[in-house]
Design a protein around this motif. Structure first.
Motif, PDB file in Angstrom:
ATOM      1  N   ALA A  17       0.831  -1.206   0.000  1.00 41.85           N
ATOM      2  CA  ALA A  17       0.000   0.000   0.000  1.00 41.85           C
ATOM      3  C   ALA A  17       0.865   1.255   0.000  1.00 41.85           C
ATOM      4  N   TRP A  18       1.970   1.219   0.748  1.00 45.45           N
ATOM      5  CA  TRP A  18       2.850   2.384   0.772  1.00 45.45           C
ATOM      6  C   TRP A  18       3.511   2.631  -0.582  1.00 45.45           C
ATOM      7  N   LEU A  19       3.780   1.554  -1.321  1.00 49.64           N
ATOM      8  CA  LEU A  19       4.317   1.729  -2.671  1.00 49.64           C
ATOM      9  C   LEU A  19       3.316   2.456  -3.565  1.00 49.64           C
ATOM     10  N   LEU A  20       2.044   2.075  -3.463  1.00 51.57           N
ATOM     11  CA  LEU A  20       1.009   2.764  -4.245  1.00 51.57           C
ATOM     12  C   LEU A  20       0.861   4.207  -3.805  1.00 51.57           C
ATOM     13  N   ILE A  21       0.950   4.437  -2.497  1.00 52.43           N
ATOM     14  CA  ILE A  21       0.860   5.803  -1.988  1.00 52.43           C
ATOM     15  C   ILE A  21       2.027   6.639  -2.513  1.00 52.43           C
ATOM     16  N   GLY A  22       3.219   6.022  -2.553  1.00 54.86           N
ATOM     17  CA  GLY A  22       4.374   6.733  -3.099  1.00 54.86           C
ATOM     18  C   GLY A  22       4.180   7.098  -4.559  1.00 54.86           C
ATOM     19  N   LEU A  23       3.591   6.184  -5.326  1.00 50.00           N
ATOM     20  CA  LEU A  23       3.292   6.480  -6.726  1.00 50.00           C
ATOM     21  C   LEU A  23       2.296   7.632  -6.823  1.00 50.00           C
ATOM     22  N   GLY A  24       1.257   7.574  -5.985  1.00 54.53           N
ATOM     23  CA  GLY A  24       0.275   8.658  -5.988  1.00 54.53           C
ATOM     24  C   GLY A  24       0.891   9.989  -5.599  1.00 54.53           C
ATOM     25  N   TRP A  25       1.798   9.959  -4.621  1.00 49.72           N
ATOM     26  CA  TRP A  25       2.483  11.180  -4.197  1.00 49.72           C
ATOM     27  C   TRP A  25       3.285  11.773  -5.352  1.00 49.72           C
TER      28      TRP A  25
END
Length: 302
Positions: A17-25
């Protein structure tokens, strides 16, 4: 004083989930011209790949706009997914990116808000789930100290990251289960944004008309106003053709709340329907709004 957050959930189970959040960021920090160019393309992909959601939206449009021809509804559906694509980038930018310049947002009707707040009274701003929801709420928070009610994300990492992004500008965010803190905020003269236009399993609900159809609708606006003494004002927001935004605070609902929760809920839904009719292409038609039926059956969206 702004609401504080607990430490973020960092266990290995949350790393995807944090990887996806990083992409979104990262995407949230793309240049504005690139986001606006990619938005319609993303909407086109969503229209063709998310078939089940496309059927939901098409069914809702057929139920709500029977007077339109098939060709007109098809065009409305395409325009709606284009708005969804743009809205996806705006959501990310509102959470983790930079705001548009003040000149890109028109805000009107604040005099209605000032009048409703006389004497230290709290105010509930009721709106609908438009694709501009997140970006316009952040823009409005630049002008007024606004809190919001929301449905938490099931993924803890996403919940933490999104709530943190919202608390960069909102004074507080209350989940729909946190009624006592929300009431306390209103009783202290606070401003609370709330979008009660979607069906939910939790909370007291009744069937009231929405686009001429019975819709299972939360009575929360009536309950919050009755228990807190807050005034209720509709709030409209939209994306303009040139990429700017318009936010409008409308006059308060007079005589609200009354003694009948169903009557009050019908008034709220009628007000929200009026907002949606002003800009149907930017409303979130993906929600199964009419799934629950008064006879206990479920409408099929497929």
């Amino acid at each position: 004083m702004a609401e504080s957050l607990p430490p973020p959930p960092l266990s290995p189970r949350r790393w995807p989930a944090w990887l996806l959040i990083g992409l979104g960021w990262t995407v949230a920090r793309w240049p504005l011209w690139l986001q606006r160019a990619a938005g319609p393309a993303l909407g086109w992909l969503m229209l063709h790949l998310l078939r089940s959601r496309r059927r939901v939206a098409a069914t809702n449009l057929a139920l709500c706009f029977p007077e339109l021809s098939d060709a007109e509804r098809a065009r409305l559906l395409r325009d709606n997914f284009r708005a969804l694509g743009l809205g996806a980038f705006e959501f990310l930018r509102a959470w983790w990116g930079r705001l548009p310049a003040p000149s890109e947002c028109e805000i009107s009707g604040l005099e209605h808000l000032d009048a409703a707040r006389e004497g230290g009274r709290g105010v509930i701003l009721v709106s609908a789930h438009f694709t501009t929801l997140e970006i316009c709420m952040r823009l409005l928070c630049q002008r007024i100290p606004l809190a919001g009610m929301y449905r938490p994300h099931e993924e803890p990492a996403m919940e933490w990251a999104v709530k943190r992004g919202r608390l960069r500008h909102a004074v507080a965010m209350f989940s729909r289960d946190e009624l006592r803190p929300a009431l306390r905020h209103l009783k202290q003269g606070g401003l609370l944004w709330f979008a009660p236009d979607q069906e939910t399993r939790r909370g007291d609900s009744v069937f009231v008309p929405f686009f001429g159809r019975p819709a299972w609708s939360l009575t929360s606006t009536h309950q919050l106003a009755r228990l807190s003494g807050a005034a209720v004002l509709p709030l409209f927001h939209e994306r303009l053709p040139d990429g700017r935004y318009r936010i409008q605070v409308l006059p308060r609902l007079e005589g609200f709340p009354g003694t009948d929760a169903t009557v009050d809920t019908a008034r709220v839904m009628a007000a929200l329907e009026g907002l949606v009719r002003r800009c149907p292409t930017q409303y979130l038609w993906l929600h199964q709004r009419f799934k629950r039926q008064p006879d206990g059956s479920k409408r099929r969206y497929g």
